[in-house]
Design a protein around this motif. Structure first.
Motif, mmCIF file in Angstrom:
data_model
loop_
_atom_site.group_PDB
_atom_site.id
_atom_site.type_symbol
_atom_site.label_atom_id
_atom_site.label_comp_id
_atom_site.label_asym_id
_atom_site.label_seq_id
_atom_site.Cartn_x
_atom_site.Cartn_y
_atom_site.Cartn_z
ATOM 1 N N VAL A 435 0.850 -1.193 0.000
ATOM 2 C CA VAL A 435 0.000 0.000 0.000
ATOM 3 C C VAL A 435 0.884 1.240 0.000
ATOM 4 O O VAL A 435 1.706 1.433 0.894
ATOM 5 C CB VAL A 435 -0.936 0.013 1.222
ATOM 6 C CG1 VAL A 435 -1.747 1.300 1.237
ATOM 7 C CG2 VAL A 435 -1.859 -1.185 1.184
ATOM 8 N N HIS A 436 0.716 2.055 -1.040
ATOM 9 C CA HIS A 436 1.474 3.298 -1.182
ATOM 10 C C HIS A 436 0.441 4.403 -1.136
ATOM 11 O O HIS A 436 -0.228 4.666 -2.128
ATOM 12 C CB HIS A 436 2.220 3.272 -2.522
ATOM 13 C CG HIS A 436 3.226 4.359 -2.657
ATOM 14 N ND1 HIS A 436 3.366 5.097 -3.778
ATOM 15 C CD2 HIS A 436 4.136 4.822 -1.797
ATOM 16 C CE1 HIS A 436 4.331 5.990 -3.617
ATOM 17 N NE2 HIS A 436 4.813 5.842 -2.410
ATOM 18 N N ASP A 437 0.273 5.027 0.023
ATOM 19 C CA ASP A 437 -0.904 5.872 0.201
ATOM 20 C C ASP A 437 -0.605 7.050 1.111
ATOM 21 O O ASP A 437 0.428 7.105 1.783
ATOM 22 C CB ASP A 437 -2.043 5.025 0.777
ATOM 23 C CG ASP A 437 -3.403 5.561 0.374
ATOM 24 O OD1 ASP A 437 -3.470 6.698 -0.128
ATOM 25 O OD2 ASP A 437 -4.396 4.840 0.554
ATOM 26 N N LEU A 438 -1.565 8.002 1.128
ATOM 27 C CA LEU A 438 -1.424 9.198 1.957
ATOM 28 C C LEU A 438 -1.919 8.971 3.376
ATOM 29 O O LEU A 438 -1.304 9.431 4.341
ATOM 30 C CB LEU A 438 -2.252 10.345 1.350
ATOM 31 C CG LEU A 438 -1.651 11.163 0.230
ATOM 32 C CD1 LEU A 438 -2.695 12.146 -0.281
ATOM 33 C CD2 LEU A 438 -0.450 11.933 0.728
ATOM 34 N N PHE A 439 -3.080 8.284 3.495
ATOM 35 C CA PHE A 439 -3.716 8.168 4.805
ATOM 36 C C PHE A 439 -3.947 6.699 5.152
ATOM 37 O O PHE A 439 -4.117 5.869 4.267
ATOM 38 C CB PHE A 439 -5.054 8.920 4.811
ATOM 39 C CG PHE A 439 -4.893 10.403 4.763
ATOM 40 C CD1 PHE A 439 -4.478 11.100 5.881
ATOM 41 C CD2 PHE A 439 -5.116 11.103 3.597
ATOM 42 C CE1 PHE A 439 -4.317 12.471 5.845
ATOM 43 C CE2 PHE A 439 -4.950 12.469 3.541
ATOM 44 C CZ PHE A 439 -4.546 13.154 4.677
ATOM 45 N N PRO A 440 -4.005 6.379 6.434
ATOM 46 C CA PRO A 440 -4.309 4.996 6.832
ATOM 47 C C PRO A 440 -5.726 4.633 6.387
ATOM 48 O O PRO A 440 -6.617 5.474 6.387
ATOM 49 C CB PRO A 440 -4.220 5.032 8.365
ATOM 50 C CG PRO A 440 -3.575 6.312 8.724
ATOM 51 C CD PRO A 440 -3.783 7.253 7.594
ATOM 52 N N SER A 441 -5.926 3.392 5.985
ATOM 53 C CA SER A 441 -7.247 2.938 5.562
ATOM 54 C C SER A 441 -7.355 1.464 5.918
ATOM 55 O O SER A 441 -6.431 0.875 6.488
ATOM 56 C CB SER A 441 -7.418 3.140 4.052
ATOM 57 O OG SER A 441 -6.484 2.356 3.360
ATOM 58 N N ALA A 442 -8.506 0.883 5.555
ATOM 59 C CA ALA A 442 -8.709 -0.544 5.824
ATOM 60 C C ALA A 442 -7.651 -1.387 5.119
ATOM 61 O O ALA A 442 -7.352 -2.508 5.538
ATOM 62 C CB ALA A 442 -10.102 -0.944 5.359
ATOM 63 N N LEU A 443 -7.079 -0.839 4.051
ATOM 64 C CA LEU A 443 -6.078 -1.593 3.295
ATOM 65 C C LEU A 443 -4.823 -1.833 4.118
ATOM 66 O O LEU A 443 -4.179 -2.870 4.004
ATOM 67 C CB LEU A 443 -5.699 -0.818 2.027
ATOM 68 C CG LEU A 443 -6.794 -0.641 0.990
ATOM 69 C CD1 LEU A 443 -6.400 0.419 -0.010
ATOM 70 C CD2 LEU A 443 -7.034 -1.962 0.294
ATOM 71 N N CYS A 444 -4.479 -0.828 4.955
ATOM 72 C CA CYS A 444 -3.204 -0.903 5.662
ATOM 73 C C CYS A 444 -3.162 -2.107 6.603
ATOM 74 O O CYS A 444 -2.114 -2.709 6.805
ATOM 75 C CB CYS A 444 -2.959 0.375 6.455
ATOM 76 S SG CYS A 444 -2.788 1.798 5.401
#
Lengths: 554, 221
Positions: A435-444
């Motif tokens: 996961v390459h993302d800005l904010f924490p989400s369910a994916l993390c």
């Protein structure tokens, strides 16, 4: 071609261009001061600052005959044989008198005014005003009126140029602002109970040549001379407005529209203007971490690239979600990095957020329902690699069919992922997620790797808006500690030599993908139209009237 | 521009030493005379800290800053950032906000001066449009930590409260020019010697005139 004379300088122009005296003088490199005229608004010629001497040249005899009275340059159409005299004693005297009149009622509270430093009244006073103030000094205060959610009015600073009134009538079409009373008692006001809350209201603050209209979000935060402006592109919708990012020490303080006749003219919407605080949110993902048997193991950047590469090569079968928030260069490098390991890896377009309908305004400005900046660019990159553009809903199906072991998920949604219905189906397959993302989400929670991504102002690159216009912009600020520009990460992952240069990657994209062919060579500040495969060149006379005007006379 | 070879330049040779000078005795005597003169002349150093140096003109002395209060006792600063803009050492840090008072628009929520960075040049005082920041004649500042040496708004206001009687704000000095009365009702002759203004009325006039010259011309002219 018609010919006019401005202070003895010969200017050639086309009468079909519909220039006025101010624009004509600019062609000759002569600045005529003005307050009320704005290229995007109708002409009222009310401020009288642009008064010049005009005359006509007899084409046969060459004799020049000047009119006895001074004439407003903004209201004078450029025509063959026109003669403008902008520096004579008569004109200078008129300008000084206009300045003196405006300052009679002005509180001159520059030290506490947010406009100080980019104020036309200040600039013109130093350039065209009297040396000495003859009027007595008034009190150091300005009456303040609350006229909207985002806008506040300092009544006594106003010079009654009526730019804001015309803006709400002609561009936003909402007509909240008006002038009440007459003569010396004139004031800008709203009708009681009808505040200025339209989606373009932020523009009236940029339009105001003095500090009468204040932006509540920016009020008293910074002095403008501390700010550095960087060209950028708004990522809040598919219109892709050209903007200035004003930053001080890597902190964004405001966004302003950047003149681009092909995209947003001189305007931008409040959705884009006030969206930047997420860039400095403390919730952002920073650094990189990998799942360990007992929680998470933090990775430093030197080991991350090697770990990621080993992981991808070990998994062999891969898939990737390419976010429409990536730049063209990043999307291209991501697709290449995934396909380098697994040449048949499926690539899908990330979730394209859609909100409501397109919002159109009478002045031609439009806010797109598609809330991402680069769907077109990413689509074309994906199409180049796999021939079609599958939506993110097909991801579980594609992963199952391909037997992928690991999925690279790029997000970068400022508001987080809108739809994650496909996640349970993907989780059943037991694939590892990067996961390459800005904010924490369910994916993390389900991820093997979580890597912090840069926000829009922190990365250089190109975006293609919904009308296929590609704009290349540099990074405005440095990312927070622990965040690596995505392009640099992918560049290292690909094992490329040297540093990541978005411009050279874009050239590679333009050579390899025919859709981007027009992006070969240098990209002008207004961008290139990829549809017509022609370099778009800005019109000569259209100088940025919001951003660079005060610089021009400095 | 004069260059070697042009007529404007006169080339001078070093004068040869006379036989007496060649003994160096006159020069040694000359040097010793300076030393002895200073041994017996009035000392300009003081035995700090037992004895304290009194700046001869506290109004122009550039010591620790203070933040003046307005007539209602509120911080006078309007948070225009001009002092921090003028500061060559970048030691002034301001956070501005909307003032809680109806008659004032903008005020400093936070105002800190890093005294360790400050070079006491007085540019902030010069830049201030409302005479809110002033340099006092306090010069012995020390602290136990670096944090302690970063003076915040309250500390700077406290320095004003300490020094306002001995060193009245410039505006009150200017107002007193016409009346020759000392702000606060004291007249110069009765004032004790160590307080400001000095008993010497001429000195007061001198300072007040200079202050008036510096401050009375309106800005922007």
């Amino acid at each position: 071609m018609a010919i006019a004379l401005v202070d003895g300088i010969v200017v050639e122009f086309d009468e079909r261009e519909n220039l006025n005296g101010i624009q004509l003088a600019r062609r000759a490199g002569v600045e005529i001061p003005h307050y009320c005229w704005h290229p995007g608004l109708s002409v009222v010629a009310s401020c009288r600052m642009c008064l010049v001497e005009i005359g006509f040249r007899n084409a046969v005899t060459g004799e020049v005959r000047l009119l006895p009275k001074l004439v407003a340059a903004c209201n004078t159409p450029a025509q063959d044989g026109l003669v403008l005299v902008t520096q004579s004693a008569k004109v200078q005297q008129a300008r000084a008198m206009v300045q003196e009149d405006l300052l009679l009622r002005h509180p001159v509270d520059c030290p506490i005014c947010d406009k100080a430093g980019e104020c036309l009244l200040q600039d013109y006073y130093y350039r065209y005003g009297h040396r000495q103030r003859r009027a007595p000094w008034g009190p150091f205060t300005s009456r303040r009126k609350d006229i909207g959610e985002k806008i506040t009015l300092f009544v006594d600073r106003c010079i009654m140029c009526s730019r804001c009134v015309r803006f709400t009538r002609e561009i936003s079409g909402t007509a909240e602002l008006m002038i009440v009373d007459r003569g010396n008692h004139q004031e800008i006001d709203i009708f009681p109970g009808f505040p200025i809350n339209n989606k373009l209201s932020g523009n009236v603050v940029d339009l105001c040549p003095v500090g009468a209209l204040g932006d509540k979000e920016f009020l008293y935060k910074q002095r403008v001379w501390y700010l550095t402006s960087h060209p950028s592109v708004c990522v809040q919708c598919a219109t892709g407005c050209s903007i200035w990012v004003d930053e001080n020490q890597d902190r964004i303080w405001r966004l302003r529209p950047r003149e681009n006749p092909f995209v947003n003219k001189w305007w931008m919407c409040n959705d884009g203007r006030y969206a930047y605080p997420y860039v400095h949110s403390p919730q952002r993902l920073v650094g990189a971490r990998r799942k360990a048997p007992d929680g998470w193991c933090d990775l430093d950047w030197s080991s991350l690239v090697e770990e990621l590469r080993q992981f991808l090569e070990q998994k062999e079968r891969l898939a990737a979600v390419v976010s429409p928030f990536l730049t063209v260069e990043e999307a291209y490098l991501l697709c290449r990095a995934i396909r380098q390991v697994d040449p048949r890896a499926p690539l899908v377009l990330g979730d394209v957020p859609q909100v409501g309908e397109d919002e159109r305004f009478p002045g031609g400005f439009a806010i797109a329902r598609e809330k991402c900046p680069n769907r077109r660019g990413v689509e074309e990159v994906i199409a180049h690699f796999i021939g079609r553009v599958p939506p993110v809903e097909e991801l579980p199906e594609l992963v199952r069919r391909h037997g992928a072991q690991a999925v690279w998920l790029s997000g970068e949604y400022p508001q987080g992922w809108a739809k994650l219905e496909w996640l349970p189906a993907l989780a059943e397959l037991g694939v590892a997620l990067i996961v390459h993302d800005l904010f924490p989400s369910a994916l993390c929670d389900r991820a093997e790797f979580v890597v912090g991504a840069p926000a829009f102002a922190e990365k250089a690159g190109s975006y293609v808006n919904r009308h296929d216009r590609l704009q290349s912009v540099p990074a405005a600020i440095r990312p927070p500690k622990g965040v690596f520009p995505a392009g640099r990460l992918l560049w290292r992952l690909l094992g490329q030599e040297g540093t990541y240069e978005p411009a050279s990657v874009l050239q590679e994209v333009a050579r390899n993908i025919s859709y981007f062919r027009a992006a070969l060579g240098t990209i002008p500040p207004v961008g290139v139209d990829l549809k017509v495969n022609l370099l778009a060149v800005a019109e000569n006379g259209t100088v940025n009237d919001l951003g660079t005007e005060s610089l021009m006379i400095g | 521009m004069s260059q070697p070879g042009t007529k404007k330049i006169r080339w001078v040779n070093e004068t040869p030493l006379s036989p007496i000078e060649r003994t160096y005795i006159p020069l040694v005597v000359q040097g010793l005379a300076t030393t002895i003169r200073h041994l017996f002349s009035k000392k300009i150093t003081v035995q700090f800290p037992e004895e304290r140096y009194q700046p001869p003109d506290p109004i122009i002395y550039r010591g620790v800053h203070r933040l003046n209060r307005d007539e209602k006792g509120r911080v006078k600063c309007v948070a225009c950032f001009l002092c921090s803009t003028a500061c060559p050492a970048r030691c002034i840090d301001i956070e501005a906000g909307e003032s809680p008072w109806p008659d004032r628009e903008k005020y400093p929520v936070r105002f800190t001066i890093d005294m360790l960075r400050c070079i006491f040049c007085g540019m902030c005082e010069e830049a201030c449009p409302v005479n809110a920041i002033e340099l006092t004649s306090l010069y012995d500042l020390s602290g136990k930590s670096r944090e302690e040496m970063v003076f915040d708004k309250n500390k700077l206001l406290l320095i004003y409260d300490w020094t306002k009687d001995a060193e009245p704000p410039l505006e009150r000095l200017i107002a007193a020019v016409g009346t020759r009365e000392v702000p606060g009702g004291q007249s110069p002759p009765e004032a004790p010697e160590e307080t400001w203004p000095p008993a010497d009325a001429a000195a007061f006039d001198r300072v007040a005139e200079r202050a008036a010259e510096a401050r009375l011309s309106p800005p922007g002219t």
